[in-house]
Scaffold this motif. Structure first.
Motif, PDB file in Angstrom:
ATOM      1  N   MET A   1     -11.948  25.303 137.049  1.00 41.56           N
ATOM      2  CA  MET A   1     -11.995  24.375 136.026  1.00 41.56           C
ATOM      3  C   MET A   1     -13.631  24.258 135.789  1.00 41.56           C
ATOM      4  SD  MET A   1     -11.056  20.582 135.369  1.00 41.56           S
ATOM      5  CE  MET A   1      -9.316  20.804 135.863  1.00 41.56           C
ATOM      6  N   LYS A   2     -14.155  24.352 134.731  1.00 43.68           N
ATOM      7  CA  LYS A   2     -15.644  24.190 134.652  1.00 43.68           C
ATOM      8  C   LYS A   2     -15.827  22.651 134.330  1.00 43.68           C
ATOM      9  CE  LYS A   2     -16.300  28.417 131.784  1.00 43.68           C
ATOM     10  NZ  LYS A   2     -16.720  29.022 130.626  1.00 43.68           N
ATOM     11  N   LYS A   3     -17.219  22.338 134.884  1.00 38.63           N
ATOM     12  CA  LYS A   3     -17.742  20.953 134.765  1.00 38.63           C
ATOM     13  C   LYS A   3     -17.431  20.563 133.353  1.00 38.63           C
ATOM     14  CE  LYS A   3     -21.983  18.375 134.939  1.00 38.63           C
ATOM     15  NZ  LYS A   3     -23.450  18.225 135.136  1.00 38.63           N
ATOM     16  N   SER A   4     -17.626  21.369 132.252  1.00 39.26           N
ATOM     17  CA  SER A   4     -17.569  20.667 130.958  1.00 39.26           C
ATOM     18  C   SER A   4     -16.145  20.328 130.508  1.00 39.26           C
ATOM     19  CB  SER A   4     -18.213  21.684 129.869  1.00 39.26           C
ATOM     20  OG  SER A   4     -17.336  22.826 130.043  1.00 39.26           O
ATOM     21  N   GLU A   5     -15.169  21.124 131.421  1.00 35.03           N
ATOM     22  CA  GLU A   5     -13.842  20.756 131.178  1.00 35.03           C
ATOM     23  C   GLU A   5     -13.252  19.301 131.989  1.00 35.03           C
ATOM     24  OE1 GLU A   5     -12.368  25.424 130.600  1.00 35.03           O
ATOM     25  OE2 GLU A   5     -12.128  24.291 132.467  1.00 35.03           O
ATOM     26  N   ALA A   6     -13.866  19.139 133.252  1.00 35.37           N
ATOM     27  CA  ALA A   6     -13.753  18.256 134.182  1.00 35.37           C
ATOM     28  C   ALA A   6     -14.333  16.897 133.577  1.00 35.37           C
ATOM     29  CB  ALA A   6     -13.970  18.485 135.604  1.00 35.37           C
ATOM     30  N   LEU A   7     -15.569  17.058 133.029  1.00 34.07           N
ATOM     31  CA  LEU A   7     -16.468  16.051 132.638  1.00 34.07           C
ATOM     32  C   LEU A   7     -17.139  16.028 131.527  1.00 34.07           C
ATOM     33  CD1 LEU A   7     -18.438  15.694 136.200  1.00 34.07           C
ATOM     34  CD2 LEU A   7     -16.463  14.121 135.537  1.00 34.07           C
ATOM     35  N   PRO A   8     -16.131  16.066 130.301  1.00 37.14           N
ATOM     36  CA  PRO A   8     -16.757  16.261 128.883  1.00 37.14           C
ATOM     37  C   PRO A   8     -17.769  15.048 128.664  1.00 37.14           C
ATOM     38  CG  PRO A   8     -14.538  15.720 128.908  1.00 37.14           C
ATOM     39  CD  PRO A   8     -14.610  15.804 130.191  1.00 37.14           C
ATOM     40  N   GLY A   9     -18.853  15.620 128.079  1.00 37.48           N
ATOM     41  CA  GLY A   9     -19.789  14.533 127.737  1.00 37.48           C
ATOM     42  C   GLY A   9     -19.513  14.140 126.238  1.00 37.48           C
ATOM     43  N   LYS A  10     -20.191  13.302 125.804  1.00 35.23           N
ATOM     44  CA  LYS A  10     -20.086  12.494 124.186  1.00 35.23           C
ATOM     45  C   LYS A  10     -20.567  13.921 123.383  1.00 35.23           C
ATOM     46  CE  LYS A  10     -21.099   9.110 121.038  1.00 35.23           C
ATOM     47  NZ  LYS A  10     -21.821   7.857 120.959  1.00 35.23           N
ATOM     48  N   TYR A  11     -21.399  14.596 123.735  1.00 38.24           N
ATOM     49  CA  TYR A  11     -22.085  15.596 122.885  1.00 38.24           C
ATOM     50  C   TYR A  11     -21.769  17.201 123.537  1.00 38.24           C
ATOM     51  CZ  TYR A  11     -24.149  11.921 120.660  1.00 38.24           C
ATOM     52  OH  TYR A  11     -24.172  10.623 119.982  1.00 38.24           O
ATOM     53  N   LEU A  12     -21.666  18.111 122.674  1.00 40.20           N
ATOM     54  CA  LEU A  12     -21.410  19.650 123.106  1.00 40.20           C
ATOM     55  C   LEU A  12     -22.923  19.774 123.796  1.00 40.20           C
ATOM     56  CD1 LEU A  12     -19.821  21.129 120.162  1.00 40.20           C
ATOM     57  CD2 LEU A  12     -18.803  20.845 122.157  1.00 40.20           C
ATOM     58  N   ALA A  13     -22.788  20.716 124.863  1.00 42.08           N
ATOM     59  CA  ALA A  13     -24.196  21.141 125.618  1.00 42.08           C
ATOM     60  C   ALA A  13     -23.892  22.560 126.157  1.00 42.08           C
ATOM     61  CB  ALA A  13     -24.092  20.298 126.909  1.00 42.08           C
ATOM     62  N   LYS A  14     -25.036  23.205 126.461  1.00 45.73           N
ATOM     63  CA  LYS A  14     -24.978  24.663 127.113  1.00 45.73           C
ATOM     64  C   LYS A  14     -23.705  24.885 127.728  1.00 45.73           C
ATOM     65  CE  LYS A  14     -27.403  24.326 131.147  1.00 45.73           C
ATOM     66  NZ  LYS A  14     -28.442  24.837 131.982  1.00 45.73           N
ATOM     67  N   GLY A  15     -23.143  24.279 128.396  1.00 46.75           N
ATOM     68  CA  GLY A  15     -21.776  24.616 129.135  1.00 46.75           C
ATOM     69  C   GLY A  15     -20.615  24.845 128.461  1.00 46.75           C
ATOM     70  N   ASP A  16     -20.724  24.542 127.177  1.00 48.12           N
ATOM     71  CA  ASP A  16     -19.573  24.638 126.243  1.00 48.12           C
ATOM     72  C   ASP A  16     -19.503  25.732 125.471  1.00 48.12           C
ATOM     73  OD1 ASP A  16     -18.265  21.931 126.538  1.00 48.12           O
ATOM     74  OD2 ASP A  16     -20.069  20.940 125.721  1.00 48.12           O
ATOM     75  N   PHE A  17     -20.641  26.812 125.566  1.00 43.30           N
ATOM     76  CA  PHE A  17     -20.710  27.901 124.988  1.00 43.30           C
ATOM     77  C   PHE A  17     -20.972  29.025 125.980  1.00 43.30           C
ATOM     78  CE2 PHE A  17     -21.981  24.622 122.265  1.00 43.30           C
ATOM     79  CZ  PHE A  17     -21.335  24.777 120.919  1.00 43.30           C
ATOM     80  N   ASP A  18     -19.946  29.529 126.532  1.00 43.09           N
ATOM     81  CA  ASP A  18     -19.969  30.744 127.545  1.00 43.09           C
ATOM     82  C   ASP A  18     -20.328  32.060 126.605  1.00 43.09           C
ATOM     83  OD1 ASP A  18     -17.615  30.788 126.446  1.00 43.09           O
ATOM     84  OD2 ASP A  18     -16.548  31.198 128.151  1.00 43.09           O
ATOM     85  N   LYS A  19     -20.242  31.940 125.360  1.00 46.51           N
ATOM     86  CA  LYS A  19     -20.431  33.142 124.744  1.00 46.51           C
ATOM     87  C   LYS A  19     -20.860  32.607 123.452  1.00 46.51           C
ATOM     88  CE  LYS A  19     -15.766  33.886 122.920  1.00 46.51           C
ATOM     89  NZ  LYS A  19     -14.591  34.547 123.579  1.00 46.51           N
ATOM     90  N   PRO A  20     -21.827  33.565 122.543  1.00 44.75           N
ATOM     91  CA  PRO A  20     -22.307  33.191 121.180  1.00 44.75           C
ATOM     92  C   PRO A  20     -20.932  32.687 120.236  1.00 44.75           C
ATOM     93  CG  PRO A  20     -23.462  34.964 121.648  1.00 44.75           C
ATOM     94  CD  PRO A  20     -22.318  34.725 122.764  1.00 44.75           C
ATOM     95  N   THR A  21     -21.015  31.568 119.584  1.00 43.02           N
ATOM     96  CA  THR A  21     -19.937  31.136 118.950  1.00 43.02           C
ATOM     97  C   THR A  21     -20.200  30.889 117.426  1.00 43.02           C
ATOM     98  OG1 THR A  21     -19.184  30.081 120.961  1.00 43.02           O
ATOM     99  CG2 THR A  21     -18.082  29.422 118.743  1.00 43.02           C
TER     100      THR A  21
END
Length: 140
Positions: A1-21
Motif C-alpha cells: 500500500m502506498k502512503k497516498s492510499e493509506a493517508l490520503p490528503g485533502k489535495y492530490l500530490a506527487k505521490g498520486d501520479f506514478d505515471k503521466p496522467t
C-alpha cells in the motif's frame, strides 16, 4: 500500500501520479490552504475529471502554483480559468521541483502529446492509371 492510499490528503500530490496522467479540467476554485507558517491563505485549486488512470481520486483537487497556472493558461489559450473547462492536460511528477532551498519534487502540467490524440485522417493521393497502348503500329 502506498502512503497516498493509506493517508490520503485533502489535495492530490506527487505521490498520486506514478505515471503521466491525461485529464480534463473540470473547474478551478479559490480555497483556504494552510501555508508553511500554519496560516490560511486563498490558493487556486484545480479539479479534474476523465483521468486516464481510473484510480485517481478526482474529488481531491490540485493546489496550483504560478508555473502550473501559466501552463494551464498556455494550453487552454485563455488567462481566465473559467475558460479552461474541458481542456485536456497531462499531470506528471517532476522530482526536480524545489520548495525554497530544498528539492522536494512536485506536480507539473503539460500539453498532451500528439500521440495521446487520434491521428488526423488523411486522404491517399489518387493513383494514375497508365494510358492504354493502341493496337498495331505506332505512327512515327
Amino acid at each position: 500500500m502506498k502512503k497516498s492510499e493509506a493517508l490520503p490528503g485533502k489535495y492530490l500530490a506527487k505521490g498520486d501520479f506514478d505515471k503521466p496522467t491525461l485529464v480534463k479540467i473540470n473547474r478551478v476554485e479559490l480555497e483556504g490552504v494552510k501555508n508553511d507558517r500554519g496560516e490560511f491563505e486563498d490558493k487556486p485549486v484545480l479539479y479534474v475529471d476523465s483521468p486516464s488512470n481510473p484510480q485517481l481520486d478526482c474529488t481531491r483537487g490540485i493546489i496550483l502554483n504560478v508555473g502550473n497556472w501559466e501552463a494551464c493558461e498556455e494550453i487552454a489559450g485563455a488567462d481566465d480559468s473559467d475558460a479552461w473547462v474541458g481542456t485536456e492536460i497531462v499531470i506528471w511528477t517532476d522530482e526536480s521541483v524545489m520548495f525554497g532551498a530544498k528539492r522536494v519534487g512536485g506536480i507539473r502540467i503539460r500539453k498532451p502529446s500528439r500521440t495521446n490524440k487520434a491521428a488526423p485522417v488523411t486522404k491517399p493521393a489518387p493513383v494514375e492509371e497508365p494510358m492504354p497502348m493502341p493496337d498495331g503500329d505506332i505512327p512515327f
